[in-house]
Enzyme design. Structure first.
Site, PDB file in Angstrom:
ATOM      1  N   LYS A 194       0.865  -1.193   0.000  1.00 61.36           N
ATOM      2  CA  LYS A 194       0.000   0.000   0.000  1.00 61.36           C
ATOM      3  C   LYS A 194       0.889   1.225   0.000  1.00 61.36           C
ATOM      4  O   LYS A 194       1.999   1.184   0.527  1.00 61.36           O
ATOM      5  CB  LYS A 194      -0.887   0.015   1.255  1.00 61.36           C
ATOM      6  CG  LYS A 194      -2.134   0.853   1.112  1.00 61.36           C
ATOM      7  CD  LYS A 194      -3.221   0.108   0.376  1.00 61.36           C
ATOM      8  CE  LYS A 194      -4.429   0.947   0.094  1.00 61.36           C
ATOM      9  NZ  LYS A 194      -5.578   0.099  -0.304  1.00 61.36           N
TER      10      LYS A 194
ATOM     11  N   ASP B 289      -7.086   4.210  -4.528  1.00 59.82           N
ATOM     12  CA  ASP B 289      -7.740   4.034  -3.222  1.00 59.82           C
ATOM     13  C   ASP B 289      -8.374   5.392  -2.919  1.00 59.82           C
ATOM     14  O   ASP B 289      -8.628   6.165  -3.865  1.00 59.82           O
ATOM     15  CB  ASP B 289      -6.708   3.601  -2.157  1.00 59.82           C
ATOM     16  CG  ASP B 289      -7.369   3.113  -0.859  1.00 59.82           C
ATOM     17  OD1 ASP B 289      -7.854   1.981  -0.845  1.00 59.82           O
ATOM     18  OD2 ASP B 289      -7.433   3.873   0.132  1.00 59.82           O
TER      19      ASP B 289
END
Ligand code: NDP
Ligand code: 2IT
Length: 449
Positions: free
Chosen positions: A130, A170
């Site tokens: 991430k 995201d």
């Protein structure tokens, strides 16, 4: 939990907390997994002896970098960029990029950790990562967003690659940002490869990727209901968020005959007792994706209630689809949902429920699909985008939607296999154990690396 296991979890968490001081979201994500995995690891000594769980809580590497850019007034601005490459035991690092002022190492480590299990569940060969920045795209012009994305990629590009690490979107990173990021990667690396997913259709993007997380989350809810001989048809749903995941969760819920009565953003929520129909949903897409406005405007436009500064969990419903952000359902919210008769929760967001809320859902044995299972459709179609890029072909919308549906069914089945408690399915345990096994077996096979 039996006492011995509880003591093991406590000891394990003390170590995690000492090694990662102050990273509360990361502690929370690890604790939830440790509770599920510890009994399994105790029964399967090979994982315990090889310290697999300990090794899985330590990222392979973390990259932190400065991002300088110039705003529209000529001011120099400085942000912090990150990429947490958590685990690549079963495939290249894979996971989204988040742009939000709250982005911190703790948040990105929790997201990267969850991504390892989620990606394993998809059945596709993807490791977990991430990244992101504490950059706030709200109120910025397109050119400012472009300059930020270019500055961010100017450092990130040396750490990623189609067989190494493949970022995606995201919160705060959608089609616009991925396009700027891809354009800059292509320019500095001088290669056209599938190094990002969520790309535009003209440059290697996949059909259904935009819809995948929201659709997948609703497919997962439908699978859970089908397992009890029920379905979404006619059910009243409460949805939070109004971004990418929320919009397509509403769209699929409508396809399956449900009625959706709320949406939210970080300022408040709207309550539309008549139901959000397709026309109103088109308004939301235009409001959020083009005009980048506030959900309050929906209430003004359609004449329904708007609740400033509140979340929608106290509105009576049967199905809740949290699609905004982490820890948006606290213990008191979970209690309100249960008291009002909610019996299905399918998480489009990552870790939207606090530990207290989760314990309540599990204690009440409702159909509770945790994020790493229920929202895995997004990264699954990212995996399919990588496959199409490698093969230099494009599958049709129908093919991809069928593949997505099939993957969500398989994830559901795995959760049932590993989370079956006799009188109910604990999807949290199921997702954690099923996600763990594939990664753990690969790590065991590699020896100590
Ligand atoms: P978007 O940026 O498109 O939308 C985010 C939505 O959540 C907006 O409505 C936003 O409101 C709201 N929100 C964000 N932060 C907060 C906050 N701190 N408090 C209250 N509301 C907030 O993001 P996505 O729809 O892509 O992501 C939503 C969730 O789904 C996240 O948890 C993400 O990690 C998860 N997810 C996303 C995937 C994807 O493919 N995009 C895949 C799997 C999970 P506002 O506009 O006011 O900020
Ligand atoms: O949380 C997630 O799974 C995502 N943001 C999507 C990741 C991806 O690589 O598509």
């Amino acid at each position: 939990m039996a006492n011995a296991i509880e003591a093991e979890v406590k000891k394990f968490m003390q170590d995690v907390e000492e090694r990662n001081p102050g990273e509360t979201e990361f502690h929370q994500a690890v604790y939830e997994v440790a509770k599920s995995i510890m009994p399994f690891v105790e029964d399967n000594r090979k994982y315990k002896d090889a310290k697999i769980l300990q090794r899985m809580t330590e990222p392979d590497r973390i990259i932190i970098f400065r991002v300088n850019w110039v705003d529209d007034h000529g001011n120099i601005r400085v942000n912090r960029g990150y990429r947490v490459q958590f685990n690549n035991a079963i495939g290249p690092y894979k996971g989204g990029i988040r742009y939000h002022p709250t982005v911190s190492l703790s948040i990105l480590k929790f997201l990267g950790f969850e991504q390892v299990f989620k990606n394993s569940l998809t059945t596709l060969p993807m490791g977990g990562a991430k990244g992101g920045a504490n950059f706030d795209p709200k109120g910025k012009s397109d050119m400012e967003v472009m300059r930020f994305c270019q500055a961010f990629m100017t450092e990130l590009f040396r750490h990623i690659g189609k067989d190494c690490d493949v970022p995606a979107g995201d919160i705060g990173v959608g089609a616009r940002e991925i396009s700027y990021l891809f354009g800059q990667y292509k320019r500095i690396a001088n290669e056209f490869t599938g190094v990002l997913t969520g790309k535009g259709l003209a440059f290697g993007g996949s059909l259904i990727r935009t819809e995948a997380t929201g659709y997948g989350c609703v497919y997962f809810a439908e699978e859970m209901l089908n397992s009890r001989g029920d379905s979404l048809k006619g059910k009243v749903c409460v949805v939070s968020g109004s971004g990418n995941v929320a919009q397509y969760a509403v769209e699929k819920a409508l396809d399956l005959g449900a009625k959706v009565i709320t949406l939210s953003d970080s300022s408040g929520f709207i309550y539309d007792p008549e139901g959000i129909d397709r026309e109103k949903l088109e308004y939301v897409k235009e409001l959020k994706n083009v005009r980048r406005g506030r959900i309050r405007e929906y209430a003004e436009h359609f004449g329904c209630e708007y609740h400033e500064g509140q979340r929608p969990w106290h509105v009576p419903c049967q199905v809740a689809l949290p699609c905004a952000t982490q820890n948006e359902i606290e213990g008191s919210d979970a209690k309100a949902l249960l008291d009002n008769g909610c019996f299905v929760v399918s998480e489009g967001a990552n870790m939207p429920t606090t530990i207290e809320g989760m314990d309540l859902f599990l204690k009440n044995k409702i159909l509770y699909g945790p994020g790493k299972a229920a929202n895995a459709g997004g990264v699954a179609v990212s995996g399919l985008e990588m496959t199409q890029n490698s093969m230099r072909l494009s599958w049709t919308r129908e093919e991809l939607d069928n593949k997505l549906r099939d993957i969500m069914k398989k994830i559901h089945k795995k959760c049932v296999t590993y989370g079956n408690k006799g009188d109910f399915v604990n999807y949290v345990d199921g997702a954690n154990v099923a996600g763990f096994i594939k990664v753990a077996d690969a790590m065991l096979a590699y020896g100590v690396v």
